[in-house]
Enzyme design. Structure first.
Site, PDB file in Angstrom:
ATOM      1  N   TRP A 146      79.073  42.995  36.635  1.00  0.00           N
ATOM      2  CA  TRP A 146      79.582  43.432  35.334  1.00  0.00           C
ATOM      3  C   TRP A 146      78.602  44.467  34.791  1.00  0.00           C
ATOM      4  O   TRP A 146      77.444  44.162  34.516  1.00  0.00           O
ATOM      5  CB  TRP A 146      79.698  42.270  34.348  1.00  0.00           C
ATOM      6  CG  TRP A 146      80.399  42.671  33.085  1.00  0.00           C
ATOM      7  CD1 TRP A 146      79.951  43.550  32.142  1.00  0.00           C
ATOM      8  CD2 TRP A 146      81.678  42.240  32.625  1.00  0.00           C
ATOM      9  NE1 TRP A 146      80.862  43.683  31.136  1.00  0.00           N
ATOM     10  CE2 TRP A 146      81.943  42.887  31.405  1.00  0.00           C
ATOM     11  CE3 TRP A 146      82.627  41.353  33.138  1.00  0.00           C
ATOM     12  CZ2 TRP A 146      83.110  42.678  30.679  1.00  0.00           C
ATOM     13  CZ3 TRP A 146      83.784  41.143  32.409  1.00  0.00           C
ATOM     14  CH2 TRP A 146      84.019  41.807  31.192  1.00  0.00           C
ATOM     15  N   GLU A 215      72.510  44.056  39.159  1.00  0.00           N
ATOM     16  CA  GLU A 215      71.791  43.150  38.258  1.00  0.00           C
ATOM     17  C   GLU A 215      70.869  42.283  39.119  1.00  0.00           C
ATOM     18  O   GLU A 215      71.324  41.732  40.129  1.00  0.00           O
ATOM     19  CB  GLU A 215      72.755  42.245  37.517  1.00  0.00           C
ATOM     20  CG  GLU A 215      73.829  42.951  36.716  1.00  0.00           C
ATOM     21  CD  GLU A 215      74.999  42.032  36.430  1.00  0.00           C
ATOM     22  OE1 GLU A 215      74.966  41.312  35.414  1.00  0.00           O
ATOM     23  OE2 GLU A 215      75.958  42.025  37.241  1.00  0.00           O
ATOM     24  N   ASP A 248      70.282  47.127  36.441  1.00  0.00           N
ATOM     25  CA  ASP A 248      70.834  46.828  35.121  1.00  0.00           C
ATOM     26  C   ASP A 248      70.221  45.523  34.642  1.00  0.00           C
ATOM     27  O   ASP A 248      70.609  44.439  35.071  1.00  0.00           O
ATOM     28  CB  ASP A 248      72.363  46.725  35.250  1.00  0.00           C
ATOM     29  CG  ASP A 248      73.046  46.312  33.951  1.00  0.00           C
ATOM     30  OD1 ASP A 248      72.352  46.058  32.958  1.00  0.00           O
ATOM     31  OD2 ASP A 248      74.289  46.226  33.961  1.00  0.00           O
ATOM     32  N   GLN A 251      70.640  41.676  30.640  1.00  0.00           N
ATOM     33  CA  GLN A 251      70.445  40.279  30.275  1.00  0.00           C
ATOM     34  C   GLN A 251      69.133  39.701  30.779  1.00  0.00           C
ATOM     35  O   GLN A 251      68.645  38.710  30.235  1.00  0.00           O
ATOM     36  CB  GLN A 251      71.619  39.448  30.795  1.00  0.00           C
ATOM     37  CG  GLN A 251      72.948  39.873  30.186  1.00  0.00           C
ATOM     38  CD  GLN A 251      74.082  38.934  30.534  1.00  0.00           C
ATOM     39  OE1 GLN A 251      73.893  37.735  30.697  1.00  0.00           O
ATOM     40  NE2 GLN A 251      75.280  39.474  30.630  1.00  0.00           N
ATOM     41  N   LYS A 277      71.308  44.798  25.456  1.00  0.00           N
ATOM     42  CA  LYS A 277      71.338  43.457  24.878  1.00  0.00           C
ATOM     43  C   LYS A 277      69.989  42.972  24.327  1.00  0.00           C
ATOM     44  O   LYS A 277      69.750  42.972  23.137  1.00  0.00           O
ATOM     45  CB  LYS A 277      71.864  42.466  25.908  1.00  0.00           C
ATOM     46  CG  LYS A 277      73.341  42.634  26.239  1.00  0.00           C
ATOM     47  CD  LYS A 277      73.790  41.566  27.213  1.00  0.00           C
ATOM     48  CE  LYS A 277      75.248  41.708  27.619  1.00  0.00           C
ATOM     49  NZ  LYS A 277      76.185  41.432  26.555  1.00  0.00           N
ATOM     50  N   ARG A 409      77.174  29.643  31.703  1.00  0.00           N
ATOM     51  CA  ARG A 409      75.939  30.417  31.537  1.00  0.00           C
ATOM     52  C   ARG A 409      75.214  29.912  30.300  1.00  0.00           C
ATOM     53  O   ARG A 409      75.785  29.847  29.213  1.00  0.00           O
ATOM     54  CB  ARG A 409      76.245  31.901  31.379  1.00  0.00           C
ATOM     55  CG  ARG A 409      76.687  32.563  32.642  1.00  0.00           C
ATOM     56  CD  ARG A 409      76.727  34.061  32.477  1.00  0.00           C
ATOM     57  NE  ARG A 409      77.803  34.488  31.601  1.00  0.00           N
ATOM     58  CZ  ARG A 409      77.867  35.692  31.060  1.00  0.00           C
ATOM     59  NH1 ARG A 409      76.904  36.571  31.269  1.00  0.00           N
ATOM     60  NH2 ARG A 409      78.886  36.030  30.301  1.00  0.00           N
TER      61      ARG A 409
END
Length: 437
Positions: A146, A215, A248, A251, A277, A409
């Protein structure tokens, strides 16, 4: 902490008028709205108008690493919004330079930055840089990824959102991310799977492989933590083909995994790093970081990413404060310690509840994957536990659809206390017991 509820706002939880207006005027953009309407937030808790509190184990949208309404963030916003909020995009202010300098200090190999608003926007810019600098246009991601909802970022997103909108960007490829709990090819280790994937890419490519975007922990894809050694092998594959490696860390960055950045565990620095984020701790702020050589090459090729809010001073000032608080309060170390406590609590739940199949992740980004049990599919158990958890006072999941449908999560703020961790585990167990019982 003051638990008194505001009296001026009617209870949205029981107010049919509120939901009637919401349903009348708001578009759906991914699933149903949560049946809890906060009127204020503080630390790790959300409160509705009745004074009911919910423990937030998702840090908002996986972002509020300092908890909600952190006093130093509040002070920074109040100060800067009153004297320097937004500027013409070619005007550079002190907070922007301060944040760029602070980021360069954290990753000396990537001293060049541009500041944007969202993770999708940062990934859009990163992919554009990679295409421009390499002169190529094929981009590879993980099949559970994502990266955003716009253009090139959406084309590199395979978790969801690819249907019904016509062709995406040409030259978009995907390979499977390693998943020890549910291996795609049992008996095949991650290195062989990665080598085979690139062999297949080579057969499909037109010779224009520009970048791989990844990620370090595929959060939305089911909290899949790339094993030690994977990033180094991935970067070697990229280098052999003249590709740039984009990481990326929307998070995983700014302390959540127990280190300032997840890639530090592996000793592998990407060619381009995107942050979002967690960098703004819940406010809209993102960054693209790269090397001097790549930045210079992009400039010579007339790189253009001129947006309304590029390098805005107000969010940059917030980012400076976030980095200061994380460093001063040693919150990356706290994430490692608190994450171990949370992991131990989840592992104890796994021992008591056979519907829990796996616990994985790093620091304060953990995944709880359910297994089919008692005639219920894993995804149905996950959805039911998510709903029940909210009823008992815990927000502990975000995404349900797609490849992570059976995985919750869990990502509390880095400021979470031991008591709040224990409470979260207790509430989660109550929800699991009600569903499985």
């Amino acid at each position: 902490m003051n638990d008194a509820a505001p009296t001026r706002t009617p209870s949205a939880r029981t107010n049919d008028s509120f939901w009637a207006r919401a349903n009348r005027h708001l578009m759906r953009y991914g699933g149903d709205f949560v049946p809890f309407v906060p009127v204020r937030a503080e630390g790790a808790f959300l409160y509705d108008a009745d004074g009911r509190r919910v423990l937030d184990f998702t840090s908002g949208q996986m972002s509020a690493i300092l908890g909600h309404c952190h006093p130093e963030i509040v002070a920074t916003v109040r100060d800067h919004v009153g004297r320097l909020d937004h500027l013409f995009s070619s005007m550079i202010s002190a907070p922007v330079v301060d944040l760029a300098e602070a980021l360069a200090g954290l990753v000396p190999a990537l001293p060049k930055s541009m500041l944007l608003s969202t993770g999708g926007e940062a990934n859009e810019a990163a992919i554009r840089i990679a295409k421009l600098v390499t002169g190529k246009w094929e981009v590879v991601g993980f099949a559970q990824s994502w990266h955003g909802m716009t253009g090139a970022a959406a084309s590199a997103t395979y978790k969801a959102g690819r249907r019904g909108i016509g062709p995406l960007m040409p030259g978009s490829y995907a390979i499977p991310a390693p998943n020890p709990y549910r291996p795609r090819f049992p008996g095949v280790d991650w290195r062989q799977e990665l080598d085979d994937s690139f062999d297949l890419l080579d057969r499909q490519s037109t010779g224009n492989l520009a970048a791989f975007i990844a990620e370090p922990i595929l959060s939305s894809g089911g909290v899949l933590d790339l094993p030690p050694g994977y990033l180094a092998a991935l970067k070697a594959h990229c280098a052999a083909r003249g590709m740039l490696l984009i990481l990326d860390e929307a998070q995983t960055g700014i302390g959540r995994t127990g280190q300032m950045f997840a890639f530090e565990r592996d000793g592998v620095v990407p060619d381009i790093l995107t942050l979002s984020k967690t960098l703004g701790a819940g406010l809209p702020l993102s960054a693209v970081m790269t090397s001097e050589a790549i930045a210079d090459a992009a400039e010579k090729r007339d790189f253009l990413f001129y947006t309304t809010h590029v390098n805005d001073p107000l969010p940059a000032a917030v980012g400076v404060t976030v980095l200061e608080v994380v460093a001063r309060d040693r919150l990356a170390e706290r994430a490692a310690t608190a994450g171990q406590r949370l992991r131990d609590g989840l592992l104890a739940l796994q021992q008591r509840h056979p519907c829990i199949g796996d616990v994985r992740g790093r620091g304060l980004l953990l995944g709880l994957e359910f297994a089919d049990h008692g005639g219920m599919a894993a995804s149905a158990i996950s959805d039911a536990v998510t709903d029940m958890a909210l009823e008992v006072g815990l927000s502990a999941n975000i995404v349900r659809a797609g490849s992570s449908g059976g995985t919750m999560r869990i990502a509390p703020p880095l400021t979470v206390t031991d008591e709040e961790i224990d409470l979260g585990v207790e509430l989660l167990e109550a929800a699991i017991a009600r569903v499985s019982g």
